[in-house]
Write a protein that holds these residues in place. Structure first.
Motif, short mmCIF file in Angstrom:
data_model
loop_
_atom_site.label_atom_id
_atom_site.label_comp_id
_atom_site.label_asym_id
_atom_site.label_seq_id
_atom_site.Cartn_x
_atom_site.Cartn_y
_atom_site.Cartn_z
N ASN A 132 0.82 -1.21 0.00
CA ASN A 132 0.00 0.00 0.00
C ASN A 132 0.86 1.26 0.00
O ASN A 132 0.44 2.31 -0.51
N TYR A 133 2.05 1.18 0.60
CA TYR A 133 2.89 2.37 0.73
C TYR A 133 4.11 2.35 -0.19
O TYR A 133 4.80 3.36 -0.30
N ALA A 144 4.16 5.02 -3.22
CA ALA A 144 4.24 6.39 -2.68
C ALA A 144 5.62 6.65 -2.09
O ALA A 144 6.18 7.75 -2.25
N HIS A 160 -3.99 7.70 7.31
CA HIS A 160 -3.80 6.51 6.49
C HIS A 160 -3.03 6.80 5.19
O HIS A 160 -3.02 5.94 4.29
N GLN A 161 -2.40 7.96 5.07
CA GLN A 161 -1.59 8.28 3.90
C GLN A 161 -0.13 8.46 4.30
O GLN A 161 0.18 8.94 5.40
#
Length: 295
Positions: A171-172, A175, A211-212
């Motif tokens: 998920n990360y 990014a 959550h970012q």
């Protein structure tokens, strides 16, 4: 005599490096100035090639010097440890050693990077007058004393987390890769390199808000001399101005303090005034300066 390193020279190499790096006039950057620190790095965390192919020496009577090449074969990147100079050896002999080393390393087609103490005029003269290396920029080496208690009462808000990464969630990942590339283009470690290096001493932290991914930091600890090298720290532009860098750094300080480390160090371009102001506000002070040369 000019020759590749052999194991009988280990103590001479370490003593030379430590002796030079404990004198402002002979310092070479990012090498270390303690015997055990230099020894551990050379034996366990130095170059993709064996030491016999990474260190080249000159020895005659009581004169000894060397170049050590920390080589990444994948990236063709080399951090050169040297030149290690003093008043007992002429620059001509050091240049001959350089030529000798290049005869062995030239087929690899490597990019050579030097980090020379700003007061090391002999090495500056050698690189500019003999090797003809390009002067890139000056870096300031900053330090933070972990005994500084200014972060002891800082608490994370409910919508902010600092995660110490063991396995990075997909998920990360994207990014994080983008953030790292944006703030440190062309740097010595990619995110994949960092993920491969994670262990007890090398730690990656993610700062998560709502959550970012809002920021990250990567550091490497030296257990021999109890210091921490903060290799990377960045806050995404969309999250800047919210005090998040202070929260992230406070989390790092609290953990390193528990492990009884003495100080945190980092390097920043001397022209990056925004970063210098940030680090000063966090409690860092100027410890030394190094000039980056490239060949």
């Amino acid at each position: 005599m000019y020759k590749p390193y052999d194991r009988s020279q280990l103590q001479n190499v370490i003593n030379l490096i430590v002796g030079c790096n404990n004198s402002e006039s002979y310092q070479v950057g990012f090498v270390g100035d303690g015997y055990e620190e230099v020894r551990e790095t050379l034996l366990y965390d130095f170059s993709d090639l064996p030491l016999e192919e990474s260190i080249y020496t000159y020895e005659e009577d009581d004169v000894f010097t060397c170049f050590a090449f920390d080589i990444s074969t994948r990236d063709k990147y080399v951090e050169v440890w040297g030149p290690f100079l003093d008043k007992h050896i002429g620059l001509d002999k050091v240049y001959n050693l350089w030529v000798y080393a290049m005869e062995h390393l030239h087929p690899l087609k490597l990019n050579y990077n030097f980090f020379i103490g700003a007061h090391n005029q002999l090495a500056i003269n050698f690189l500019e007058d003999y090797v003809k290396a390009d002067r890139i920029r000056q870096h300031d080496n900053l330090e933070f004393k972990i005994s500084n208690r200014s972060f002891s009462n800082i608490r994370l808000p409910n919508n902010v987390q600092v995660i110490k990464v063991e396995t990075l969630s997909q998920n990360y990942y994207t990014a994080l890769v983008n953030l790292h590339h944006r703030y440190f283009p062309g740097t010595y470690y990619s995110i994949d390199d960092i993920l491969e290096r994670i262990n007890r001493e090398n730690n990656l932290y993610l700062l998560i808000k709502n959550h970012q991914l809002a920021g990250y930091a990567y550091l490497e600890k030296s257990t021999t001399d109890k210091h921490v090298s903060l290799e990377y720290i960045a806050i995404d532009g969309a999250f800047q101005g919210q005090g998040l860098s202070k929260l992230l750094f406070a989390s790092i300080v609290k953990e390193t303090e528990q492990d009884e480390f003495s100080h945190i160090q980092l390097c920043v371009d001397e022209n990056n005034q925004r970063a210098l102001n940030l680090y000063e506000s966090l409690g860092f002070f100027l410890a030394s300066s190094y000039i980056h040369y490239k060949l």
